[in-house]
Design an enzyme around this catalytic site. Structure first.
Site, PDB file in Angstrom:
ATOM      1  CG  LEU A 109      36.888 -12.463 -23.653  1.00 25.60           C
ATOM      2  CD1 LEU A 109      38.343 -12.289 -24.084  1.00 25.60           C
ATOM      3  CD2 LEU A 109      36.212 -13.505 -24.522  1.00 25.60           C
ATOM      4  CG  ASP A 110      33.313 -17.321 -19.541  1.00 24.70           C
ATOM      5  OD1 ASP A 110      32.652 -16.373 -19.081  1.00 24.70           O
ATOM      6  OD2 ASP A 110      32.808 -18.298 -20.122  1.00 24.70           O
TER       7      ASP A 110
END
Length: 325
Positions: A49-50
């Protein structure tokens, strides 16, 4: 003079932690923090996930890392907010503004455009991504000011739900719920939707609410996990076989279990199945549940071994389950 650093004594830990990743940390930073809190020897996650994204991130420890690939391939569900009228260099709020346009679309146009992105679509991976070209991550090229050719990738958007919409005012935006296949870039989807509406756009919020069978409602925050006493941190982990939902279950007796663990095929009255979770008999009265041995597939009445746990892994799992309150 610096004080000597205390060396953390690592230990075998096996299981799955459903983490609600916080804003601002990379997936690897969150993993390393949880690994440190558990003093775990081996750990991995099931897809990144960013840093600007939050939400469910299954973390795998010990034997669970053998099955993490299964959830890299799982469908994902996101809730995201697309700020319309502004494009950025990264397609999200981290980037520099590179274009602004008036938002002049109607509600009907929004609905029509969202329908257009349903099903199988092509996406060009963003330059600010971990995808590699010639052995180098795209974001490394982007940091050096380079743009390289990227091949479009086919992904599937199973569902787009319009949760909220504001098309006027200072910050016009769409809030969406997206169910998609692995490999989908929600930043790219938001940017492409903005372009299709004639005004451009970028993500200002992104939350993963589900990956495969795992929901963010069952996840624990890093803050809450850190606040737990150490023994309860171990209890917060799900068993390794939590990763094997959707697998046909086969339980072997002690003799067949030993041969299966040695990589030997077993014969039996099994229908053909691509995904099988194989268990052995309960180890003792202290551990009355069947013991996970690994995965397999069945074909022509044969149980064919896939990813197997080692006898050491199995014994450590048994020891931990007996010690955990």
């Amino acid at each position: 003079m610096h004080a000597p650093r205390t060396r953390v004594q690592r230990r075998p830990v096996h299981g799955v932690l459903l983490l609600d990743k916080p804003l601002g940390l990379s997936s690897n930073q969150a993993l390393q923090k949880a690994k440190w809190l558990l003093r775990a020897e081996k750990a991995g996650h099931t897809g990144t996930l960013d840093p600007l994204a939050t939400g469910v991130l299954p973390l795998c420890f010990g034997a669970a890392t053998k099955f993490s690939q299964l959830h890299l391939d799982a469908d994902k569900t996101y809730e995201t907010t697309v700020r319309l009228g502004v494009r950025t260099s990264t397609a999200d709020a981290e980037g520099e503004v590179i274009a602004t346009r008036a938002v002049q679309c109607s509600v009907g146009q929004v609905v029509e455009v969202l329908d257009r992105f349903m099903g199988e679509i092509e996406q060009v991976p963003p330059m600010h991504s971990a995808l590699k070209k010639d052995g180098k991550a795209l974001y490394e090229y982007a940091r050096d000011g380079e743009t390289v050719e990227r091949e479009p990738r086919r992904v599937t958007i199973h569902e787009i739900e319009l949760l909220d919409m504001r098309l006027d005012g200072d910050a016009p935006q769409l809030r969406l719920r997206v169910v998609c296949s692995k490999g989908t870039y929600i930043r790219t989807l938001g940017e492409d939707i903005g372009e299709a509406l004639g005004c451009g756009g970028h993500l200002i919020a992104l939350r993963r609410v589900a990956t495969g069978p795992f929901s963010v409602t069952d996840a624990i925050t890093l803050e809450a996990f850190e606040a737990l006493p150490e023994a309860q941190r171990l209890a917060a982990l799900r068993p390794v076989d939590a990763l094997l939902g959707g697998h046909e279950r086969v339980t072997l007796d002690a003799e067949h279990a030993g041969r299966f663990l040695s990589g030997v095929r077993r014969r039996g009255d099994w229908p053909n199945r691509e995904r099988v979770a194989v268990f052995g008999p309960a180890a003792s009265s202290a551990h009355p549940q069947a013991v996970l041995l690994g995965t397999a597939h069945t074909q022509g009445g044969e149980l064919i071994p896939g990813r197997l746990l080692s006898p050491t892994d199995i014994q450590q799992i048994l020891d931990t389950s007996e010690a955990t309150p």
